[in-house]
Every structure is written in structure tokens, then in C-alpha cells.
Design a protein around this motif. Structure first.
Motif, PDB file in Angstrom:
ATOM      1  N   SER A 102       5.434   3.690   3.731  1.00  0.00           N
ATOM      2  CA  SER A 102       5.259   5.136   3.745  1.00  0.00           C
ATOM      3  C   SER A 102       4.334   5.580   2.620  1.00  0.00           C
ATOM      4  O   SER A 102       3.448   6.432   2.809  1.00  0.00           O
ATOM      5  CB  SER A 102       6.619   5.830   3.617  1.00  0.00           C
ATOM      6  OG  SER A 102       6.493   7.227   3.706  1.00  0.00           O
ATOM      7  N   MET A 103       4.490   5.002   1.429  1.00  0.00           N
ATOM      8  CA  MET A 103       3.593   5.338   0.317  1.00  0.00           C
ATOM      9  C   MET A 103       2.152   4.983   0.660  1.00  0.00           C
ATOM     10  O   MET A 103       1.220   5.761   0.394  1.00  0.00           O
ATOM     11  CB  MET A 103       4.031   4.593  -0.954  1.00  0.00           C
ATOM     12  CG  MET A 103       5.267   5.157  -1.615  1.00  0.00           C
ATOM     13  SD  MET A 103       5.576   4.420  -3.250  1.00  0.00           S
ATOM     14  CE  MET A 103       6.808   3.176  -2.846  1.00  0.00           C
ATOM     15  N   VAL A 104       1.965   3.803   1.229  1.00  0.00           N
ATOM     16  CA  VAL A 104       0.616   3.356   1.600  1.00  0.00           C
ATOM     17  C   VAL A 104       0.030   4.257   2.681  1.00  0.00           C
ATOM     18  O   VAL A 104      -1.153   4.626   2.633  1.00  0.00           O
ATOM     19  CB  VAL A 104       0.669   1.892   2.067  1.00  0.00           C
ATOM     20  CG1 VAL A 104      -0.622   1.495   2.770  1.00  0.00           C
ATOM     21  CG2 VAL A 104       0.926   0.974   0.884  1.00  0.00           C
ATOM     22  N   TYR A 105       0.836   4.628   3.647  1.00  0.00           N
ATOM     23  CA  TYR A 105       0.385   5.503   4.735  1.00  0.00           C
ATOM     24  C   TYR A 105      -0.098   6.844   4.182  1.00  0.00           C
ATOM     25  O   TYR A 105      -1.144   7.364   4.595  1.00  0.00           O
ATOM     26  CB  TYR A 105       1.538   5.704   5.713  1.00  0.00           C
ATOM     27  CG  TYR A 105       1.234   6.603   6.883  1.00  0.00           C
ATOM     28  CD1 TYR A 105       0.535   6.127   7.995  1.00  0.00           C
ATOM     29  CD2 TYR A 105       1.669   7.932   6.900  1.00  0.00           C
ATOM     30  CE1 TYR A 105       0.270   6.953   9.072  1.00  0.00           C
ATOM     31  CE2 TYR A 105       1.405   8.759   7.972  1.00  0.00           C
ATOM     32  CZ  TYR A 105       0.710   8.261   9.061  1.00  0.00           C
ATOM     33  OH  TYR A 105       0.451   9.086  10.131  1.00  0.00           O
ATOM     34  N   VAL A 106       0.656   7.397   3.234  1.00  0.00           N
ATOM     35  CA  VAL A 106       0.281   8.699   2.658  1.00  0.00           C
ATOM     36  C   VAL A 106      -1.039   8.610   1.904  1.00  0.00           C
ATOM     37  O   VAL A 106      -1.936   9.422   2.089  1.00  0.00           O
ATOM     38  CB  VAL A 106       1.394   9.227   1.731  1.00  0.00           C
ATOM     39  CG1 VAL A 106       0.906  10.456   0.956  1.00  0.00           C
ATOM     40  CG2 VAL A 106       2.642   9.580   2.520  1.00  0.00           C
ATOM     41  N   VAL A 107      -1.182   7.592   1.032  1.00  0.00           N
ATOM     42  CA  VAL A 107      -2.388   7.511   0.210  1.00  0.00           C
ATOM     43  C   VAL A 107      -3.634   7.268   1.055  1.00  0.00           C
ATOM     44  O   VAL A 107      -4.731   7.741   0.716  1.00  0.00           O
ATOM     45  CB  VAL A 107      -2.242   6.421  -0.878  1.00  0.00           C
ATOM     46  CG1 VAL A 107      -2.225   5.033  -0.294  1.00  0.00           C
ATOM     47  CG2 VAL A 107      -3.366   6.530  -1.908  1.00  0.00           C
ATOM     48  N   LEU A 108      -3.481   6.584   2.185  1.00  0.00           N
ATOM     49  CA  LEU A 108      -4.651   6.279   3.010  1.00  0.00           C
ATOM     50  C   LEU A 108      -4.970   7.353   4.051  1.00  0.00           C
ATOM     51  O   LEU A 108      -6.124   7.471   4.476  1.00  0.00           O
ATOM     52  CB  LEU A 108      -4.452   4.935   3.718  1.00  0.00           C
ATOM     53  CG  LEU A 108      -4.463   3.702   2.805  1.00  0.00           C
ATOM     54  CD1 LEU A 108      -4.187   2.441   3.617  1.00  0.00           C
ATOM     55  CD2 LEU A 108      -5.784   3.568   2.065  1.00  0.00           C
ATOM     56  N   THR A 109      -3.973   8.140   4.465  1.00  0.00           N
ATOM     57  CA  THR A 109      -4.208   9.141   5.520  1.00  0.00           C
ATOM     58  C   THR A 109      -4.053  10.572   5.034  1.00  0.00           C
ATOM     59  O   THR A 109      -4.600  11.488   5.655  1.00  0.00           O
ATOM     60  CB  THR A 109      -3.247   8.917   6.698  1.00  0.00           C
ATOM     61  OG1 THR A 109      -1.905   9.252   6.291  1.00  0.00           O
ATOM     62  CG2 THR A 109      -3.287   7.476   7.191  1.00  0.00           C
ATOM     63  N   GLY A 110      -3.284  10.765   3.976  1.00  0.00           N
ATOM     64  CA  GLY A 110      -3.014  12.120   3.517  1.00  0.00           C
ATOM     65  C   GLY A 110      -1.997  12.857   4.372  1.00  0.00           C
ATOM     66  O   GLY A 110      -1.722  14.033   4.142  1.00  0.00           O
ATOM     67  N   ARG A 111      -1.401  12.164   5.338  1.00  0.00           N
ATOM     68  CA  ARG A 111      -0.464  12.803   6.262  1.00  0.00           C
ATOM     69  C   ARG A 111       0.966  12.671   5.758  1.00  0.00           C
ATOM     70  O   ARG A 111       1.311  11.715   5.059  1.00  0.00           O
ATOM     71  CB  ARG A 111      -0.596  12.182   7.654  1.00  0.00           C
ATOM     72  CG  ARG A 111      -1.974  12.375   8.264  1.00  0.00           C
ATOM     73  CD  ARG A 111      -2.135  11.603   9.552  1.00  0.00           C
ATOM     74  NE  ARG A 111      -1.146  11.990  10.558  1.00  0.00           N
ATOM     75  CZ  ARG A 111      -1.075  11.464  11.771  1.00  0.00           C
ATOM     76  NH1 ARG A 111      -1.928  10.499  12.128  1.00  0.00           N
ATOM     77  NH2 ARG A 111      -0.158  11.868  12.632  1.00  0.00           N
ATOM     78  N   GLY A 112       1.793  13.626   6.143  1.00  0.00           N
ATOM     79  CA  GLY A 112       3.187  13.622   5.701  1.00  0.00           C
ATOM     80  C   GLY A 112       4.188  13.439   6.820  1.00  0.00           C
ATOM     81  O   GLY A 112       5.370  13.730   6.634  1.00  0.00           O
ATOM     82  N   ASP A 113       3.724  12.940   7.966  1.00  0.00           N
ATOM     83  CA  ASP A 113       4.629  12.834   9.116  1.00  0.00           C
ATOM     84  C   ASP A 113       5.491  11.576   9.092  1.00  0.00           C
ATOM     85  O   ASP A 113       6.453  11.477   9.856  1.00  0.00           O
ATOM     86  CB  ASP A 113       3.830  12.867  10.426  1.00  0.00           C
ATOM     87  CG  ASP A 113       2.754  11.796  10.497  1.00  0.00           C
ATOM     88  OD1 ASP A 113       2.036  11.629   9.487  1.00  0.00           O
ATOM     89  OD2 ASP A 113       2.610  11.143  11.542  1.00  0.00           O
ATOM     90  N   LEU A 114       5.189  10.626   8.221  1.00  0.00           N
ATOM     91  CA  LEU A 114       5.969   9.390   8.166  1.00  0.00           C
ATOM     92  C   LEU A 114       6.542   9.192   6.759  1.00  0.00           C
ATOM     93  O   LEU A 114       6.075   8.365   5.970  1.00  0.00           O
ATOM     94  CB  LEU A 114       5.115   8.189   8.571  1.00  0.00           C
ATOM     95  CG  LEU A 114       4.772   8.079  10.066  1.00  0.00           C
ATOM     96  CD1 LEU A 114       3.842   6.895  10.332  1.00  0.00           C
ATOM     97  CD2 LEU A 114       6.039   7.948  10.907  1.00  0.00           C
TER      98      LEU A 114
END
Length: 229
Positions: A102-114
């Protein structure tokens, strides 16, 4: 993750074996039992990748501050999702794998859905939660299903530094050492000016609040993945 070795039995001949009074046998059992109880009372034990030993609630980076290019601090023990079911238990106990992704997903996409809860559900649906643990396939096949590319890295300082300097966060599966007594996932988020590594440990705000010697961390790694969008 750990392997128990069973020592071979030691045999003595019947001629030389001595009979031990029952009272001494009972006393011996009581001594061993007391030693075991004392060990469990004074030892913090974690078991398996994804299971946590720290039960102190920690507060993650507020969702309003999640943005691309900045790795948030997300913790398994955060009351927002600590009790969310995962891998036969909860995120607090088993969820370091999805919390790291989830941390990696946020830093790479800027999205907060996951957030960690939604990522845990994704891992469950994909079959990446196994016996209280998170399968390494979450970091490859699972990441691909989220639109992220991942690459396994050797545990070499040069490879990790190159990935971090290119803006690719790294997830490590670590064995016994500074971060766990059995198995755990952590995120390497960047490098300091002194060349130390910035660690985001989903189970410890304290360990996330300091820089680490990269070679010391790599010495505890079982596998590493660098991610990009």
C-alpha cells in the motif's frame, strides 16, 4: 520461516542405565516448565512474514497527505485498519505485506483507494494470503495486477542504491534480526545525504524514525523487489 532441527536421541545400555526416583522426574518437569514460562514472559515473538510483534497503536500519515513521490508511513497497528481481517487473523498481526505494498502504491500513483485494508482484501482475493503469511507472489503477480512493475533485486548495496536513486521504492522480506524474530516485510523509501537508507517499517514507528546502515539491512534480507509505475 524458521526450521527446527531435532537432535538425535542418545541411547545408553540397560546395564549402565540408572533408575531415577519418580519425585526427581516430576521436579525436573516442573523446572523445565518454569523455564519455558519465564522465556515466553520475557520474549517478544513474531512468526512468519506479515506477523507483527508490536501491539502499540501507531498513527499513519493522514490520507489527505498521501501524494505521488512521497512514501507515507502506514502502520499495521493503526486503529483505522488494525482489526481488519487478513490471512486468518488481522492486519495488526499478519498484514505487513499488504501494508508495505500500500505504501509503494501510494508513492508511485498518488492514489488513496488502496489503503492497507483494501490492499489486504486484494491480497486475499488473489490468493496471496497463506497460513497467516503473505506470499512473495503478491510483490510480483499481485503488483502487476495493480499496474505496477516490479523487479527482484540482489541484496547488493549498489543495486539497491541505484533503484532508490531512480525513484523506485524497494520492499524487503527480512528474516530474524533488527525487525523481526521470524519474518517480516519493510519498505526502503530512499537514501539520506550520508548514504544511509530510509526504512518504513509497518510495525514500528520507532524503527521508521531513524536511518539505517544499508549493508546491515541487506544482511537480513531474504528477497527484495524494486517497484515502478
Amino acid at each position: 520461516m524458521s526450521t527446527m532441527r531435532i537432535a538425535p536421541r542418545r541411547y545408553v545400555s540397560r546395564r549402565r542405565a540408572r533408575r531415577v526416583p519418580l519425585v526427581l522426574g516430576v521436579a525436573g518437569v516442573l523446572v523445565v516448565a518454569l523455564a519455558v514460562i519465564t522465556w515466553f514472559a520475557t520474549t517478544s515473538v513474531t512468526s512468519g512474514p506479515g506477523q507483527a510483534g508490536n501491539t502499540t497503536p501507531a498513527h499513519s500519515t493522514p490520507r489527505a497527505d498521501w501524494r505521488a513521490g512521497e512514501t507515507p508511513f502506514l502502520y499495521q497497528t493503526d486503529p483505522q485498519w488494525a482489526d481488519h481481517p487478513y490471512a486468518g487473523g488481522t492486519i495488526e498481526k499478519n498484514g505487513c505485506g499488504p501494508t508495505c505494498l500500500s505504501m509503494v502504491y501510494v508513492v508511485l500513483t498518488g492514489r488513496g483507494d488502496l489503503d492497507p485494508a483494501a490492499m489486504a482484501d486484494f491480497a486475499e482475493r488473489g490468493g496471496y494470503a497463506v497460513d497467516g503469511m503473505t506470499a512473495w507472489a503478491l510483490m510480483t503477480e499481485g503488483a502487476a495486477g495493480l499496474g505496477l512493475a516490479s523487479e527482484e533485486l540482489p541484496a547488493s548495496p549498489g543495486s539497491v542504491r541505484e533503484a532508490l536513486l531512480a525513484g523506485s521504492p524497494v520492499i524487503c522480506s527480512v528474516g530474524p534480526g533488527d525487525f523481526t524474530t521470524t519474518g517480516h516485510f519493510i519498505v526502503l523509501a530512499g537514501l539520506t545525504e550520508d548514504g544511509e537508507v530510509v526504512v518504513h517499517d509497518p510495525n514500528s514507528a520507532e524503527r521508521s524514525g531513524r536511518a539505517w546502515d544499508l549493508e546491515r539491512v541487506l544482511g537480513q534480507c531474504l528477497n527484495l523487489w524494486a517497484f515502478s509505475a
